[in-house]
Design a protein around this motif. Structure first.
Motif, PDB file in Angstrom:
ATOM      1  N   ARG A   1       0.836  -1.203   0.000  1.00  0.00           N
ATOM      2  CA  ARG A   1       0.000   0.000   0.000  1.00  0.00           C
ATOM      3  C   ARG A   1       0.873   1.256   0.000  1.00  0.00           C
ATOM      4  NH1 ARG A   1      -1.669   3.894   3.379  1.00  0.00           N
ATOM      5  NH2 ARG A   1      -3.834   4.608   3.308  1.00  0.00           N
ATOM      6  N   ALA A   2       1.943   1.254   0.810  1.00  0.00           N
ATOM      7  CA  ALA A   2       2.843   2.406   0.856  1.00  0.00           C
ATOM      8  C   ALA A   2       3.524   2.605  -0.495  1.00  0.00           C
ATOM      9  CB  ALA A   2       3.887   2.208   1.953  1.00  0.00           C
ATOM     10  N   VAL A   3       3.906   1.497  -1.149  1.00  0.00           N
ATOM     11  CA  VAL A   3       4.550   1.595  -2.462  1.00  0.00           C
ATOM     12  C   VAL A   3       3.552   2.104  -3.500  1.00  0.00           C
ATOM     13  CG1 VAL A   3       5.602   0.254  -4.325  1.00  0.00           C
ATOM     14  CG2 VAL A   3       6.279  -0.150  -1.948  1.00  0.00           C
ATOM     15  N   LEU A   4       2.291   1.672  -3.414  1.00  0.00           N
ATOM     16  CA  LEU A   4       1.258   2.178  -4.317  1.00  0.00           C
ATOM     17  C   LEU A   4       1.125   3.691  -4.177  1.00  0.00           C
ATOM     18  CD1 LEU A   4      -1.101   1.658  -6.318  1.00  0.00           C
ATOM     19  CD2 LEU A   4      -2.580   1.327  -4.309  1.00  0.00           C
ATOM     20  N   GLY A   5       1.083   4.176  -2.944  1.00  0.00           N
ATOM     21  CA  GLY A   5       1.017   5.614  -2.729  1.00  0.00           C
ATOM     22  C   GLY A   5       2.261   6.327  -3.218  1.00  0.00           C
ATOM     23  N   LEU A   6       3.425   5.699  -3.025  1.00  0.00           N
ATOM     24  CA  LEU A   6       4.685   6.297  -3.471  1.00  0.00           C
ATOM     25  C   LEU A   6       4.726   6.383  -4.995  1.00  0.00           C
ATOM     26  CD1 LEU A   6       7.494   7.290  -2.436  1.00  0.00           C
ATOM     27  CD2 LEU A   6       8.314   4.961  -2.835  1.00  0.00           C
ATOM     28  N   ARG A   7       4.296   5.316  -5.673  1.00  0.00           N
ATOM     29  CA  ARG A   7       4.282   5.311  -7.142  1.00  0.00           C
ATOM     30  C   ARG A   7       3.329   6.377  -7.682  1.00  0.00           C
ATOM     31  NH1 ARG A   7       6.062   0.614  -9.804  1.00  0.00           N
ATOM     32  NH2 ARG A   7       4.373   0.699 -11.322  1.00  0.00           N
ATOM     33  N   THR A   8       2.189   6.526  -7.033  1.00  0.00           N
ATOM     34  CA  THR A   8       1.237   7.540  -7.482  1.00  0.00           C
ATOM     35  C   THR A   8       1.804   8.943  -7.285  1.00  0.00           C
ATOM     36  OG1 THR A   8      -0.599   6.064  -6.906  1.00  0.00           O
ATOM     37  CG2 THR A   8      -1.114   8.389  -7.232  1.00  0.00           C
ATOM     38  N   ALA A   9       2.464   9.174  -6.124  1.00  0.00           N
ATOM     39  CA  ALA A   9       3.015  10.497  -5.839  1.00  0.00           C
ATOM     40  C   ALA A   9       4.175  10.835  -6.766  1.00  0.00           C
ATOM     41  CB  ALA A   9       3.479  10.558  -4.379  1.00  0.00           C
TER      42      ALA A   9
ATOM     43  N   THR B   1      -8.446  -4.966  -8.257  1.00  0.00           N
ATOM     44  CA  THR B   1      -9.358  -5.826  -7.504  1.00  0.00           C
ATOM     45  C   THR B   1     -10.050  -4.978  -6.453  1.00  0.00           C
ATOM     46  OG1 THR B   1      -7.619  -6.371  -5.921  1.00  0.00           O
ATOM     47  CG2 THR B   1      -7.848  -7.809  -7.866  1.00  0.00           C
ATOM     48  N   PRO B   2     -11.086  -5.513  -5.795  1.00  0.00           N
ATOM     49  CA  PRO B   2     -11.736  -4.738  -4.727  1.00  0.00           C
ATOM     50  C   PRO B   2     -10.756  -4.279  -3.648  1.00  0.00           C
ATOM     51  CG  PRO B   2     -13.111  -6.581  -5.342  1.00  0.00           C
ATOM     52  CD  PRO B   2     -11.836  -6.748  -6.109  1.00  0.00           C
ATOM     53  N   ALA B   3      -9.778  -5.137  -3.274  1.00  0.00           N
ATOM     54  CA  ALA B   3      -8.801  -4.747  -2.249  1.00  0.00           C
ATOM     55  C   ALA B   3      -7.946  -3.584  -2.733  1.00  0.00           C
ATOM     56  CB  ALA B   3      -7.915  -5.941  -1.890  1.00  0.00           C
ATOM     57  N   THR B   4      -7.532  -3.621  -4.000  1.00  0.00           N
ATOM     58  CA  THR B   4      -6.734  -2.529  -4.552  1.00  0.00           C
ATOM     59  C   THR B   4      -7.551  -1.248  -4.637  1.00  0.00           C
ATOM     60  OG1 THR B   4      -5.453  -4.118  -5.850  1.00  0.00           O
ATOM     61  CG2 THR B   4      -5.334  -1.819  -6.520  1.00  0.00           C
ATOM     62  N   SER B   5      -8.815  -1.365  -5.021  1.00  0.00           N
ATOM     63  CA  SER B   5      -9.675  -0.180  -5.099  1.00  0.00           C
ATOM     64  C   SER B   5      -9.835   0.462  -3.734  1.00  0.00           C
ATOM     65  CB  SER B   5     -11.042  -0.565  -5.668  1.00  0.00           C
ATOM     66  OG  SER B   5     -10.922  -1.050  -6.988  1.00  0.00           O
ATOM     67  N   ARG B   6      -9.990  -0.366  -2.695  1.00  0.00           N
ATOM     68  CA  ARG B   6     -10.121   0.190  -1.340  1.00  0.00           C
ATOM     69  C   ARG B   6      -8.838   0.919  -0.939  1.00  0.00           C
ATOM     70  NH1 ARG B   6     -13.291  -4.418  -0.485  1.00  0.00           N
ATOM     71  NH2 ARG B   6     -11.477  -5.690   0.100  1.00  0.00           N
ATOM     72  N   SER B   7      -7.687   0.344  -1.277  1.00  0.00           N
ATOM     73  CA  SER B   7      -6.419   1.006  -0.949  1.00  0.00           C
ATOM     74  C   SER B   7      -6.300   2.341  -1.681  1.00  0.00           C
ATOM     75  CB  SER B   7      -5.243   0.102  -1.324  1.00  0.00           C
ATOM     76  OG  SER B   7      -5.229  -1.078  -0.542  1.00  0.00           O
ATOM     77  N   ARG B   8      -6.722   2.366  -2.947  1.00  0.00           N
ATOM     78  CA  ARG B   8      -6.675   3.627  -3.698  1.00  0.00           C
ATOM     79  C   ARG B   8      -7.597   4.666  -3.078  1.00  0.00           C
ATOM     80  NH1 ARG B   8      -3.797   3.383  -8.360  1.00  0.00           N
ATOM     81  NH2 ARG B   8      -3.715   1.392  -9.493  1.00  0.00           N
ATOM     82  N   GLU B   9      -8.778   4.241  -2.666  1.00  0.00           N
ATOM     83  CA  GLU B   9      -9.716   5.177  -2.056  1.00  0.00           C
ATOM     84  C   GLU B   9      -9.139   5.766  -0.773  1.00  0.00           C
ATOM     85  OE1 GLU B   9     -13.205   2.878  -1.515  1.00  0.00           O
ATOM     86  OE2 GLU B   9     -13.730   2.796  -3.659  1.00  0.00           O
ATOM     87  N   GLU B  10      -8.477   4.918   0.019  1.00  0.00           N
ATOM     88  CA  GLU B  10      -7.846   5.424   1.242  1.00  0.00           C
ATOM     89  C   GLU B  10      -6.760   6.445   0.912  1.00  0.00           C
ATOM     90  OE1 GLU B  10      -8.334   1.173   3.656  1.00  0.00           O
ATOM     91  OE2 GLU B  10      -6.345   2.034   3.305  1.00  0.00           O
TER      92      GLU B  10
END
Length: 740
Positions: free
Chosen positions: A347-355, A366-375
């Motif tokens: 999740r931290a890496v997903l946020g880092l990649r987006t930033a 997936t639903p789990a990934t979508s929830r992480s993105r929403e957070e």
């Protein structure tokens, strides 16, 4: 290979500094040689170009341009003074001392004044080195003008460096170092009993290097980010990734043993590892863990622009799925915690990649990934930019001002060096003055000056040996000697932040070659160089110990109090927010704590030096710094968790936490009071564990999502680490509280 280079030299700052200086010197030599200037003038031009290049310290290009423009008149005035006054030794010595005093005193006015003072000193030294006289001034003016112009051309045209570009390279370095740390964590899974100590030491080094890069990014965000919101976003995502990686390392260590791993293990060199069983190498859950750690590392190292297809998206989805309890493998609780840690790190890496890389394709989520993105989106939207100016720290005045005190110390030390240097050599006494000057740069306490002087002396002795060999090999081949000088100059700048001894080695080797070019090379000259260096270092140390001294223990105590104060502020603010109070700027507070801790770590280097005779004091200093790094880690984790509250729907504030950190804050303040005043009556309080202090609640949320359970472990370990500071610092424990 590029990632390895980026990781070894974050931001490529050392590489660019070395190449830029070499380019400036090479251009100067080519232009002056084409104008038929003699070799002594070429040497002067090379020295002037080097001084004009490394003296400019601003990071903004406009400010750099102003400083370079002002450098020329300062350099011309300095060389004029040196050439004119050389015929009157006493007047020349007094003038040199005034320049030295002014160069150090002017540091109080910022980077530009520091750079101009440095140029004034170096060019005056140049006039002594080439034995400038008034008839030489017209040619020296041309030489210095060409040198400053070539320095400007190398800086602004050949190798331009912008804040945005530097920040982008630092981001790449953070990625690379994070990937290296994950690689070490993978090695930890396969390490046998004989190898685990080395792997854990590599884990400590990797964690520290990642933290160093995070601090460097923090220092460049203000000028390198496009706007304040982007800066805050990158700051938060880098902090999240750093904390997640360190937490994952602790979980892996715990999973490899039957015992809980103390956070101190990742910060104290030589700390005893937890004993117990080794994780089975061929266990199915371990094979899955190894595969997923490799996948996480790939996710870190592969930027969005370098990916194609859906393979990486599927890997990401699988890792983020471990944030759901239903997706955890059937394994021991410690191993399941590792998979939870992998999910949080993903999740931290997903946020880092987006930033860092911008929006990504969400079609395969997936639903789990979508929830992480929403957070993450909710957290990004909740970022607030503080408009309040930072409170100004009251400046010290008079002799308590660091620049004034240092200027007086350097002037007195240089006076002693001039007297002693004249006794050794009427012609080359200035080497002692140069050494005395240099040992005071970027040092504060007597211990730091002693260590720096010793390292310079060692590097000089080794450099003399190398200079003898190089000078003998070069002979009278002028351009070969200049080429080797350029190699030494590059190596000097590239190794300077890593080893002061190596830097001194390359400086002395280059000087041996310059002496050869000036036809003044001899064994006696190089031996004299060692003698003058030893004299200058001794003058610096004696002056630092006698004239307005700042004892090492006084300096470290001041910095220790600063760290403890910031730790108490961060802990209180984080727990207040976790209890439901209004949102405050915790990320900046966490970084202020990190910077204060970095200053303390640098100041304790004389105490922890390998050759120090005070072994017990060395071990105590290492232990205290390691405990404080442990406290800082848990403080950052508390701050990161508290930052989630305004936006994350899966966690909520718990008012019961409000009363549990009072003991921790009291103990931190008691330790700070005791460090300020050893006769303080403040005592450390002990008592039941943090978890047992909470009254039973009725929060019916899942264990992993409830803020209380996320925070309790960090509070408990923070409490233990703070209590651990009492023994080495001699803080008394309150007996009544202990009995209860």
């Amino acid at each position: 290979m590029w990632d390895r280079l980026a990781a070894s030299d974050p931001g490529l700052l050392r590489l660019i500094a070395g190449l830029r200086t070499v380019a400036a010197i090479a251009l100067t030599l080519v232009l002056l040689a084409s104008l038929r200037f003699p070799v002594p003038q070429l040497v002067a031009g090379a020295m002037a170009a080097m001084a004009a290049t490394f003296a400019v310290r601003e990071t903004e290009r406009a400010k750099q341009a102003v400083t370079v423009a002002l450098a020329l008149p300062v350099a011309l005035a300095s060389v004029s003074a040196g050439a004119v006054l050389n015929r009157w030794p006493l007047v020349s010595d007094v003038s040199f001392l005034l320049i030295i005093f002014a160069a150090v005193y002017l540091r109080r006015f910022g980077d530009r004044a520091t750079g101009l003072g440095l140029i004034g000193f170096q060019v005056y030294f140049l006039s002594l080195f080439v034995r400038a006289t008034p008839p030489m001034l017209p040619s020296l003016y041309i030489v210095i003008t060409v040198a400053v112009g070539c320095s400007a051309f190398a800086r602004f045209v050949l190798m331009p460096q912008t804040e945005a570009g530097t920040l982008d390279r630092l981001r790449r370095a953070f990625r690379a170092r994070l990937g290296q740390l994950l690689g070490t964590q993978i090695e930890l899974l396969d390490a046998g009993p004989d190898d685990v100590d080395k792997v854990v030491e590599d884990l400590r080094t990797g964690t520290a290097r990642l933290h160093e890069t995070a601090l460097m990014i923090q220092g460049r965000l203000e000028g390198g980010a496009s706007d304040d919101a982007t800066a805050r976003l990158v700051q938060r995502r880098v902090a999240d990734a750093e904390i997640a990686a360190e937490r994952l390392g602790l979980m892996l260590l715990t999973a490899r043993s039957a015992e809980r791993t103390d956070t101190l293990t990742l910060h104290l060199p030589g700390a005893q590892l937890p004993s117990g069983r080794m994780l089975p190498v061929r266990d199915p859950s371990t094979e899955t863990m190894r595969r997923d750690l490799r996948a996480l590392r790939l996710l870190v190292l592969r930027p969005v622009g370098e990916t194609s297809g859906t393979a990486l998206a599927q890997v990401r989805n699988r890792l983020l799925g471990y944030r759901e309890e239903d997706n955890l493998p059937d394994a021991s609780p410690a191993v399941q915690d590792v998979f939870r840690g992998i999910g949080e790190a993903a999740r931290a890496v997903l946020g880092l990649r987006t930033a860092l890389d911008g929006p990504q394709d969400e079609s395969d989520d997936t639903p789990a990934t979508s929830r992480s993105r929403e957070e993450l989106d909710a957290e990004d939207a909740a970022i607030e930019i503080s408009e309040e100016p930072d409170p100004e720290t009251p400046e010290e005045t008079g002799l308590r001002r660091p620049t004034t005190r240092a200027a007086i110390q350097v002037a007195v030390g240089a006076s002693l060096a001039i007297v002693g240097g004249e006794l050794l050599s009427h012609q080359r006494w200035y080497w002692a003055v140069l050494t005395c000057w240099i040992v005071f740069i970027n040092t504060t306490s007597t211990g730091e000056i002693l260590v720096k002087g010793g390292r310079r002396l060692l590097g000089t002795v080794l450099g003399v040996v190398a200079g003898i060999g190089l000078a003998g090999a070069v002979g009278h081949h002028t351009w070969t000697a200049f080429a080797l000088v350029l190699v030494c100059v590059f190596a000097m700048f590239y190794t300077a932040p890593l080893s002061y001894t190596l830097m001194s080695f390359f400086v002395t080797a280059a000087l041996g070659l310059l002496y050869t070019l000036l036809n003044t090379y001899s064994m006696s000259v190089l031996v004299l160089r060692v003698e003058e260096t030893a004299l200058g270092a001794a003058c610096g140390v004696i002056t630092a110990a006698v004239v307005l001294p700042v004892r090492t223990d006084r300096r470290t105590n001041e910095l220790l109090v600063a760290v403890l104060d910031k730790l108490a502020e961060l802990t209180q603010a984080a727990v207040d927010q976790l209890s439901g109070r209004p949102h405050t700027d915790l990320v900046d507070q966490a970084r202020e704590l990190d910077q204060a801790l970095a200053d303390l770590h640098a100041a304790t280097k004389p105490l922890t030096h390998p050759v120090t005779p005070l072994r017990s004091r060395r071990d105590t200093a290492r232990y205290v710094v390691a405990l404080l790094e442990t406290c800082a880690y848990h403080g950052r984790a508390l701050a990161a968790t508290a930052e989630l509250l305004p936006s994350n729907p899966s966690i909520a504030a718990d008012p019961r936490l409000r009363g549990v950190c009072s003991r921790i804050v009291h103990n931190i303040e008691a330790i700070a009071d005791h460090v300020r005043d050893p006769h303080s009556s403040a005592e450390l309080e002990t008592g039941p564990s943090i978890a047992s202090m909470l009254e039973p609640g009725t929060l019916a949320t899942p264990r992993w999502g409830r803020v209380t359970d996320r925070v309790l472990r960090h509070l408990q370990r923070l409490d233990e680490a703070v209590s651990g500071l009492a023994r080495p610092l001699g803080v008394p424990v309150k007996v009544e509280a202990a009995k209860k």
